[in-house]
Scaffold this motif. Structure first.
Motif, PDB file in Angstrom:
ATOM      1  N   ARG A  48       0.828  -1.211   0.000  1.00 34.96           N
ATOM      2  CA  ARG A  48       0.000   0.000   0.000  1.00 34.96           C
ATOM      3  C   ARG A  48       0.859   1.257   0.000  1.00 34.96           C
ATOM      4  N   SER A  49       2.063   1.152  -0.579  1.00 36.00           N
ATOM      5  CA  SER A  49       2.929   2.317  -0.723  1.00 36.00           C
ATOM      6  C   SER A  49       3.657   2.222  -2.053  1.00 36.00           C
ATOM      7  N   TYR A  50       4.485   3.239  -2.332  1.00 34.74           N
ATOM      8  CA  TYR A  50       5.261   3.264  -3.569  1.00 34.74           C
ATOM      9  C   TYR A  50       6.652   2.668  -3.400  1.00 34.74           C
ATOM     10  N   ILE A  51       6.954   2.147  -2.215  1.00 38.48           N
ATOM     11  CA  ILE A  51       8.312   1.704  -1.925  1.00 38.48           C
ATOM     12  C   ILE A  51       8.793   0.688  -2.943  1.00 38.48           C
ATOM     13  N   ARG A  52       8.057  -0.369  -3.156  1.00 41.93           N
ATOM     14  CA  ARG A  52       8.539  -1.455  -4.011  1.00 41.93           C
ATOM     15  C   ARG A  52       8.600  -1.031  -5.475  1.00 41.93           C
ATOM     16  N   ARG A  53       7.534  -0.471  -5.975  1.00 47.88           N
ATOM     17  CA  ARG A  53       7.495  -0.099  -7.387  1.00 47.88           C
ATOM     18  C   ARG A  53       8.528   0.969  -7.717  1.00 47.88           C
ATOM     19  N   ASP A  54       8.563   2.021  -6.916  1.00 51.67           N
ATOM     20  CA  ASP A  54       9.520   3.090  -7.190  1.00 51.67           C
ATOM     21  C   ASP A  54      10.950   2.650  -6.894  1.00 51.67           C
ATOM     22  N   GLY A  55      11.121   1.746  -5.907  1.00 49.93           N
ATOM     23  CA  GLY A  55      12.461   1.246  -5.618  1.00 49.93           C
ATOM     24  C   GLY A  55      13.042   0.461  -6.779  1.00 49.93           C
ATOM     25  N   LEU A  56      12.229  -0.383  -7.385  1.00 50.54           N
ATOM     26  CA  LEU A  56      12.703  -1.147  -8.546  1.00 50.54           C
ATOM     27  C   LEU A  56      13.001  -0.224  -9.725  1.00 50.54           C
ATOM     28  N   THR A  57      12.160   0.793  -9.904  1.00 52.87           N
ATOM     29  CA  THR A  57      12.434   1.777 -10.957  1.00 52.87           C
ATOM     30  C   THR A  57      13.736   2.514 -10.682  1.00 52.87           C
ATOM     31  N   SER A  58      13.978   2.855  -9.418  1.00 56.27           N
ATOM     32  CA  SER A  58      15.206   3.561  -9.066  1.00 56.27           C
ATOM     33  C   SER A  58      16.446   2.717  -9.346  1.00 56.27           C
ATOM     34  N   ILE A  59      16.379   1.429  -9.054  1.00 59.24           N
ATOM     35  CA  ILE A  59      17.524   0.561  -9.336  1.00 59.24           C
ATOM     36  C   ILE A  59      17.802   0.525 -10.839  1.00 59.24           C
ATOM     37  N   ARG A  60      16.765   0.433 -11.643  1.00 61.17           N
ATOM     38  CA  ARG A  60      16.952   0.407 -13.098  1.00 61.17           C
ATOM     39  C   ARG A  60      17.560   1.711 -13.606  1.00 61.17           C
ATOM     40  N   ARG A  61      17.223   2.826 -12.970  1.00 62.02           N
ATOM     41  CA  ARG A  61      17.708   4.135 -13.419  1.00 62.02           C
ATOM     42  C   ARG A  61      19.107   4.463 -12.898  1.00 62.02           C
ATOM     43  N   SER A  62      19.563   3.733 -11.905  1.00 64.17           N
ATOM     44  CA  SER A  62      20.811   4.090 -11.234  1.00 64.17           C
ATOM     45  C   SER A  62      22.036   3.778 -12.084  1.00 64.17           C
ATOM     46  N   TYR A  63      23.172   4.251 -11.612  1.00 61.35           N
ATOM     47  CA  TYR A  63      24.437   4.113 -12.326  1.00 61.35           C
ATOM     48  C   TYR A  63      25.202   2.886 -11.846  1.00 61.35           C
ATOM     49  N   THR A  64      26.046   2.372 -12.713  1.00 65.07           N
ATOM     50  CA  THR A  64      27.170   1.557 -12.261  1.00 65.07           C
ATOM     51  C   THR A  64      28.317   2.512 -11.939  1.00 65.07           C
ATOM     52  N   ALA A  65      29.337   2.027 -11.267  1.00 68.89           N
ATOM     53  CA  ALA A  65      30.474   2.883 -10.933  1.00 68.89           C
ATOM     54  C   ALA A  65      31.119   3.435 -12.202  1.00 68.89           C
ATOM     55  N   ARG A  66      31.268   2.609 -13.215  1.00 67.43           N
ATOM     56  CA  ARG A  66      31.900   3.067 -14.458  1.00 67.43           C
ATOM     57  C   ARG A  66      31.057   4.143 -15.132  1.00 67.43           C
ATOM     58  N   GLU A  67      29.758   3.957 -15.158  1.00 67.17           N
ATOM     59  CA  GLU A  67      28.882   4.951 -15.782  1.00 67.17           C
ATOM     60  C   GLU A  67      28.925   6.277 -15.039  1.00 67.17           C
ATOM     61  N   LEU A  68      28.931   6.211 -13.711  1.00 66.84           N
ATOM     62  CA  LEU A  68      28.943   7.447 -12.940  1.00 66.84           C
ATOM     63  C   LEU A  68      30.262   8.191 -13.124  1.00 66.84           C
ATOM     64  N   ARG A  69      31.372   7.471 -13.204  1.00 60.20           N
ATOM     65  CA  ARG A  69      32.661   8.140 -13.446  1.00 60.20           C
ATOM     66  C   ARG A  69      32.654   8.885 -14.783  1.00 60.20           C
ATOM     67  N   ARG A  70      32.003   8.324 -15.770  1.00 62.06           N
ATOM     68  CA  ARG A  70      31.938   8.986 -17.071  1.00 62.06           C
ATOM     69  C   ARG A  70      31.002  10.185 -17.060  1.00 62.06           C
ATOM     70  N   ALA A  71      30.073  10.209 -16.097  1.00 61.72           N
ATOM     71  CA  ALA A  71      29.027  11.230 -16.098  1.00 61.72           C
ATOM     72  C   ALA A  71      29.393  12.470 -15.292  1.00 61.72           C
ATOM     73  N   VAL A  72      30.437  12.400 -14.454  1.00 59.51           N
ATOM     74  CA  VAL A  72      30.724  13.497 -13.529  1.00 59.51           C
ATOM     75  C   VAL A  72      32.077  14.129 -13.842  1.00 59.51           C
ATOM     76  N   PRO A  73      32.308  15.359 -13.384  1.00 62.03           N
ATOM     77  CA  PRO A  73      33.602  16.009 -13.589  1.00 62.03           C
ATOM     78  C   PRO A  73      34.726  15.238 -12.914  1.00 62.03           C
ATOM     79  N   PRO A  74      35.963  15.396 -13.409  1.00 65.57           N
ATOM     80  CA  PRO A  74      37.079  14.587 -12.892  1.00 65.57           C
ATOM     81  C   PRO A  74      37.435  14.851 -11.440  1.00 65.57           C
ATOM     82  N   GLU A  75      37.051  15.995 -10.907  1.00 69.05           N
ATOM     83  CA  GLU A  75      37.390  16.278  -9.504  1.00 69.05           C
ATOM     84  C   GLU A  75      36.491  15.519  -8.516  1.00 69.05           C
TER      85      GLU A  75
END
Length: 230
Positions: free
Chosen positions: A180-207
């Motif tokens: 009766r909440s959004y925890i499960r549905r939105d949590g699974l969506t969040s995992i799908r949208r999240s980064y791997t470490a390699r992807e996040l390194r490519r997405a952010v400034p070098p500092e």
């Protein structure tokens, strides 16, 4: 739950359950002990000839406010004076967080991080929980620029590390609960949208440093030159 037309009762129930899910998966107690507490102690001590002061913390995108509340309580238990400002631009999240019982040293505000930059605020530590995967590339870079402008000692953004095991474990672990909440549905969506470490390194400034906090979590960290580590 980000939709403006989502069911208010379901949203309120979700906010109430955030504390439970964050205690289970977010690892903030470990992050506090290893990363935040030493810096809070150093910030409170100040220079050798200075009077002790309250260290300042900014929690960006605080949602229901449970992470900020936990940090305030842990610091108090350790005898560390802190002043925590927790902000969220969503009026529903702010209203819920501000409606909960007050915690000494913790203030909630409805605001974007850019507003605090414009107002000239500075904090010893800047943190966030589970917001990186919500942001488009331009929004991500704006958040990181704000974090650098706002933080004196450390900026640490904690988020999910995307993986198939994370998705399957969360799906299985939440299946009997949270109907009766959004925890499960939105949590699974969040995992799908999240980064791997390699992807996040490519997405952010070098500092910015991407650290694998655990198999399931990433920390995106900025330490200003000369700030010193823990």
């Amino acid at each position: 739950m980000d939709r403006p037309d989502c069911d208010p009762s379901t949203l309120q129930r979700t906010y109430r359950q955030f504390a439970l899910i964050n205690r289970a998966v977010s690892g903030w107690r470990r992050t506090y002990l290893r990363q935040l507490r030493p810096r809070l102690a150093a910030a409170a001590a100040g220079a050798p000839d200075a009077e002790p002061r309250a260290a300042t913390v900014l929690d960006i995108g605080c949602g229901a406010g449970d992470v900020a509340r936990s940090l305030a309580r842990w610091a108090a238990a350790d005898g560390l004076p802190v002043e925590i400002t927790a902000v969220d631009p969503d009026p529903r999240a702010y209203a819920y967080a501000a409606s909960r019982p007050a915690v000494p040293g913790l203030t909630f505000r409805q605001a974007f991080s850019s507003e605090l930059v414009a107002e000239g605020f500075r904090f010893d530590l800047v943190i966030s929980n589970h917001i990186l995967h919500h942001l488009a590339p331009a929004e991500l870079h704006a958040l990181l620029a704000d974090s650098q402008a706002l933080g004196r000692s450390l900026a640490l953004h904690s988020d999910i590390a995307r993986s198939r095991p994370a998705y399957l474990l969360f799906a299985a672990g939440t299946l009997p609960f949270f109907h009766r909440s959004y925890i499960r549905r939105d949590g699974l969506t969040s995992i799908r949208r999240s980064y791997t470490a390699r992807e996040l390194r490519r997405a952010v400034p070098p500092e910015w440093d991407v650290r694998q906090d655990s198999v399931f979590r990433l920390h995106l960290v900025f330490e200003p030159p000369g700030a010193g580590g823990a």
